[in-house]
Design a protein around this motif. Sequence first.
Motif, PDB file in Angstrom:
ATOM      1  N   CYS A 268       0.804  -1.228   0.000  1.00 42.02           N
ATOM      2  CA  CYS A 268       0.000   0.000   0.000  1.00 42.02           C
ATOM      3  C   CYS A 268       0.836   1.276   0.000  1.00 42.02           C
ATOM      4  O   CYS A 268       0.408   2.293  -0.501  1.00 42.02           O
ATOM      5  CB  CYS A 268      -0.937  -0.009   1.203  1.00 42.02           C
ATOM      6  N   CYS A 273      -1.051  -1.965   5.226  1.00 38.58           N
ATOM      7  CA  CYS A 273      -0.965  -3.416   5.015  1.00 38.58           C
ATOM      8  C   CYS A 273       0.091  -4.101   5.874  1.00 38.58           C
ATOM      9  O   CYS A 273       0.020  -5.305   6.092  1.00 38.58           O
ATOM     10  CB  CYS A 273      -0.703  -3.704   3.535  1.00 38.58           C
ATOM     11  N   CYS A 276       5.646  -3.728   4.603  1.00 41.92           N
ATOM     12  CA  CYS A 276       6.976  -3.102   4.598  1.00 41.92           C
ATOM     13  C   CYS A 276       7.628  -3.133   5.982  1.00 41.92           C
ATOM     14  O   CYS A 276       8.609  -2.444   6.211  1.00 41.92           O
ATOM     15  CB  CYS A 276       6.858  -1.658   4.128  1.00 41.92           C
TER      16      CYS A 276
END
Length: 337
Positions: A268, A273, A276
């Motif tokens: 995203c 989300c 990362c």
Amino acid sequence: MAATNVEVWQHASVVAIDQVAIDIQRIVLEPQLPKRAEPGSHVDLKVVIDGEQDKRSYSIVESSDDGTRLTITVFKAPASRGGSVYMHGLAVGDRLEITQPLQNFPLRIGAKRYVLLAGGIGVTALVNMARTLKDARADYTLVYAGRSREAMAYLEPLREEHGENLVVHVDDEDTSLQVPALLAGLDVHTELYMCGPIRLMDAVRRQWTDSGLSYPNLRYETFGNSGWFDPEEFVVRIPRLGVEATIPTGRSMLEALESAGVDMMFDCRKGECGLCEVRVLELDGTIDHRDVFYSERQQNAATKMCCCVSRVIRTVPADGRERPAGHSLPVVTIDVS
Ligand code: FES
């Protein structure tokens, strides 16, 4: 709130631009492959920053029935990473690459009552929604909070359109939004849709849980660009890979690590989300969590962070004094999956 959309890229022409509040522009686009935008949808759009292409997301404020005209609204953020500056440099006749409308924030028709909560530029995600609820004769209130009337886009048109269904809170007028008071008036049948600064959304999420309201009835959209503190330059180190990078205020840690050749996972790029995520091994400073992925407990633990949006700042001394000038940059030592 993961995206479930297929991205269809196309060209679009800029056909109108006007100023709708301080540092806020309304931009009307004519896409090559028209598709009607449902309430809550957005487009992704390619911008050029320092000669390199990047992607930004903008809510669709208005769509013609046939989708031949899409209106977005862009705030030139003081801590812009360059995207909003690029957008404010556009002129009528320019062409852009944009997606067809994408949907991460759908409006569920049929709730007994709705509250739409907008903080600042977050109103852009809710304008189309409010219009749909009005047309559907739903029971709804649009709550719009901002610093000053001059900085609040579409305030007068919204008042004309929604009348008493619009409730306005203005910091400069000492009518700031009080989250506990707002939620105290809600029952379990109310759905709340919100978009705004991360600190507003965090306050609502916490109060919502404390109030025993149904979590599925709380829906939000974030573009992950605001934090608890002003952005500062900081250093990230990955000892296992021998990487060290300085992150300037206008850049994310994810972007800097990508430039340094680190193979990063992400989806995203706006703190939703968790893909990362990086593991924090050592920290000289404080993490300014700007995501909506972690719980408050996880954020306080400071053992991981979403590097697409979150940053590191100097630790604020316990006695509230300023750090001496020239103090070295905050440093986070991490590892990636
Ligand atoms: S890429 Fe989704 S939270 Fe960072």
